[in-house]
Design a protein around this motif. Structure first.
Motif, PDB file in Angstrom:
ATOM      1  N   VAL A 136       0.842  -1.204   0.000  1.00  0.00           N
ATOM      2  CA  VAL A 136       0.000   0.000   0.000  1.00  0.00           C
ATOM      3  C   VAL A 136       0.874   1.250   0.000  1.00  0.00           C
ATOM      4  CG1 VAL A 136      -1.953  -1.130   1.150  1.00  0.00           C
ATOM      5  CG2 VAL A 136      -0.235   0.040   2.534  1.00  0.00           C
ATOM      6  N   LYS A 137       0.367   2.314  -0.573  1.00  0.00           N
ATOM      7  CA  LYS A 137       1.091   3.588  -0.636  1.00  0.00           C
ATOM      8  C   LYS A 137       0.647   4.545   0.478  1.00  0.00           C
ATOM      9  CE  LYS A 137       2.993   1.929  -4.253  1.00  0.00           C
ATOM     10  NZ  LYS A 137       4.088   1.011  -3.892  1.00  0.00           N
ATOM     11  N   ILE A 138      -0.546   4.281   1.005  1.00  0.00           N
ATOM     12  CA  ILE A 138      -1.103   5.099   2.084  1.00  0.00           C
ATOM     13  C   ILE A 138      -1.561   4.164   3.198  1.00  0.00           C
ATOM     14  CG2 ILE A 138      -3.003   6.647   2.757  1.00  0.00           C
ATOM     15  CD1 ILE A 138      -1.168   8.086   0.907  1.00  0.00           C
ATOM     16  N   THR A 139      -1.198   4.512   4.426  1.00  0.00           N
ATOM     17  CA  THR A 139      -1.734   3.813   5.587  1.00  0.00           C
ATOM     18  C   THR A 139      -2.196   4.899   6.549  1.00  0.00           C
ATOM     19  OG1 THR A 139      -1.313   2.116   7.262  1.00  0.00           O
ATOM     20  CG2 THR A 139       0.541   3.547   6.704  1.00  0.00           C
ATOM     21  N   GLY A 140      -2.250   4.620   7.836  1.00  0.00           N
ATOM     22  CA  GLY A 140      -2.679   5.659   8.759  1.00  0.00           C
ATOM     23  C   GLY A 140      -3.175   5.079  10.057  1.00  0.00           C
ATOM     24  N   ALA A 141      -4.089   5.803  10.706  1.00  0.00           N
ATOM     25  CA  ALA A 141      -4.642   5.346  11.977  1.00  0.00           C
ATOM     26  C   ALA A 141      -6.116   5.711  12.042  1.00  0.00           C
ATOM     27  CB  ALA A 141      -3.886   5.968  13.147  1.00  0.00           C
ATOM     28  N   THR A 142      -6.824   4.985  12.901  1.00  0.00           N
ATOM     29  CA  THR A 142      -8.265   5.155  13.081  1.00  0.00           C
ATOM     30  C   THR A 142      -8.588   5.175  14.565  1.00  0.00           C
ATOM     31  OG1 THR A 142      -8.679   3.857  11.064  1.00  0.00           O
ATOM     32  CG2 THR A 142     -10.539   4.133  12.583  1.00  0.00           C
ATOM     33  N   VAL A 143      -9.450   6.105  14.966  1.00  0.00           N
ATOM     34  CA  VAL A 143     -10.047   6.047  16.302  1.00  0.00           C
ATOM     35  C   VAL A 143     -11.505   5.661  16.108  1.00  0.00           C
ATOM     36  CG1 VAL A 143     -10.658   7.308  18.407  1.00  0.00           C
ATOM     37  CG2 VAL A 143      -8.492   7.803  17.249  1.00  0.00           C
ATOM     38  N   HIS A 144     -11.933   4.634  16.854  1.00  0.00           N
ATOM     39  CA  HIS A 144     -13.310   4.154  16.684  1.00  0.00           C
ATOM     40  C   HIS A 144     -13.912   3.767  18.025  1.00  0.00           C
ATOM     41  CE1 HIS A 144     -12.317  -0.175  17.296  1.00  0.00           C
ATOM     42  NE2 HIS A 144     -11.145   0.188  16.817  1.00  0.00           N
ATOM     43  N   PHE A 145     -15.241   3.753  18.058  1.00  0.00           N
ATOM     44  CA  PHE A 145     -15.928   3.225  19.232  1.00  0.00           C
ATOM     45  C   PHE A 145     -15.752   1.715  19.251  1.00  0.00           C
ATOM     46  CE2 PHE A 145     -18.447   7.199  18.800  1.00  0.00           C
ATOM     47  CZ  PHE A 145     -18.272   7.680  20.091  1.00  0.00           C
ATOM     48  N   VAL A 146     -15.722   1.145  20.453  1.00  0.00           N
ATOM     49  CA  VAL A 146     -15.537  -0.296  20.611  1.00  0.00           C
ATOM     50  C   VAL A 146     -16.902  -0.962  20.729  1.00  0.00           C
ATOM     51  CG1 VAL A 146     -14.613  -2.096  22.137  1.00  0.00           C
ATOM     52  CG2 VAL A 146     -13.277  -0.021  21.679  1.00  0.00           C
ATOM     53  N   ASP A 147     -17.102  -1.996  19.900  1.00  0.00           N
ATOM     54  CA  ASP A 147     -18.299  -2.826  20.028  1.00  0.00           C
ATOM     55  C   ASP A 147     -17.854  -4.272  20.228  1.00  0.00           C
ATOM     56  OD1 ASP A 147     -17.503  -3.719  17.526  1.00  0.00           O
ATOM     57  OD2 ASP A 147     -19.226  -2.886  16.441  1.00  0.00           O
ATOM     58  N   GLU A 148     -18.791  -5.212  20.059  1.00  0.00           N
ATOM     59  CA  GLU A 148     -18.454  -6.619  20.342  1.00  0.00           C
ATOM     60  C   GLU A 148     -17.499  -7.229  19.321  1.00  0.00           C
ATOM     61  OE1 GLU A 148     -21.890  -5.703  22.881  1.00  0.00           O
ATOM     62  OE2 GLU A 148     -21.370  -5.215  20.818  1.00  0.00           O
ATOM     63  N   GLY A 149     -17.361  -6.618  18.161  1.00  0.00           N
ATOM     64  CA  GLY A 149     -16.456  -7.144  17.143  1.00  0.00           C
ATOM     65  C   GLY A 149     -15.021  -6.679  17.363  1.00  0.00           C
ATOM     66  N   MET A 150     -14.123  -7.118  16.502  1.00  0.00           N
ATOM     67  CA  MET A 150     -12.716  -6.719  16.593  1.00  0.00           C
ATOM     68  C   MET A 150     -12.458  -5.580  15.605  1.00  0.00           C
ATOM     69  SD  MET A 150      -9.865  -7.542  18.204  1.00  0.00           S
ATOM     70  CE  MET A 150      -9.899  -9.226  18.751  1.00  0.00           C
ATOM     71  N   ASP A 151     -12.227  -4.384  16.119  1.00  0.00           N
ATOM     72  CA  ASP A 151     -11.993  -3.188  15.291  1.00  0.00           C
ATOM     73  C   ASP A 151     -13.181  -2.889  14.374  1.00  0.00           C
ATOM     74  OD1 ASP A 151      -9.380  -2.967  16.358  1.00  0.00           O
ATOM     75  OD2 ASP A 151      -8.578  -4.310  14.840  1.00  0.00           O
TER      76      ASP A 151
END
Length: 198
Positions: A136-151
């Protein structure tokens, strides 16, 4: 004042980014009430203690079963009457009962642009190794709410970071932290503290 609990497993660089943002006014209307780690050797606990913040270690290894740990962990979190729980490199699965009790009050920072390189098995350096392997040429980071799944919870903020020729997983990890994680995690906390997140 939003009472925040930060959960960490390692060095606590994201915790430091939050502390720095509080110091310089990038986060307003919030305070860190407690830092909890599953790792007694986590430098993050030292960062908390040096600031007079409650530092607590709770390791699943100290309990006879995961159920016993989950129960004790939730009870300990409840003691601090938190408005927001921030997972900042916390490598322990959050109990379902805690996710239900703190619905939309737990956030996580993940070192990729979800839905890429997330879910089971994607944590720490493994995320950056996978990104480089895929080219990949672009990556990054994510802030998310946590639910029962993984990410899998609702996304709050994302920030892109360029992948450069010659990047190693370690170099890329550092760039993603500096350019994305340490920027969007404090911003998400500030937005929540000031009622700017639905």
């Amino acid at each position: 004042m939003l009472r925040v609990g930060v959960m960490v497993s390692g060095g606590g660089t994201n915790l430091q980014a939050i502390l720095d943002a509080l110091d310089c006014g990038k986060i307003t209307g919030a305070e860190i009430a407690v830092v909890i780690s599953n790792n007694p050797g986590a430098y993050a606990l030292e960062r908390a203690r040096s600031r007079g913040i409650q530092a607590v270690c709770m390791s699943p290894k100290s309990f006879e079963s995961r159920e016993a740990f989950n129960e004790a962990f939730l009870a300990k979190v409840d003691e601090y009457e938190l408005d927001l729980i921030v997972l900042a490199g916390f490598l322990v699965t959050i109990p379902a009962a805690m996710i239900a009790k703190y619905r939309n009050r737990i956030i996580n920072v993940h070192p990729s642009l979800i839905p890429s390189f997330c879910g089971v098995g994607y944590y720490g350096l493994k995320v950056h190794e996978a990104a480089l392997a895929r080219g990949v040429k672009i990556t990054g980071a994510t802030v998310h709410f946590v639910d029962e799944g993984m990410d899998s919870g609702p996304i709050i903020l994302q920030k892109a970071v360029e992948v450069l020729p010659g990047d190693t997983p370690e170099v890329l990890q550092r760039r993603v932290m500096e350019q994305a994680e340490w920027v969007i995690l404090p911003e998400a906390i500030d937005r929540i503290a000031n009622g700017r997140i639905e």
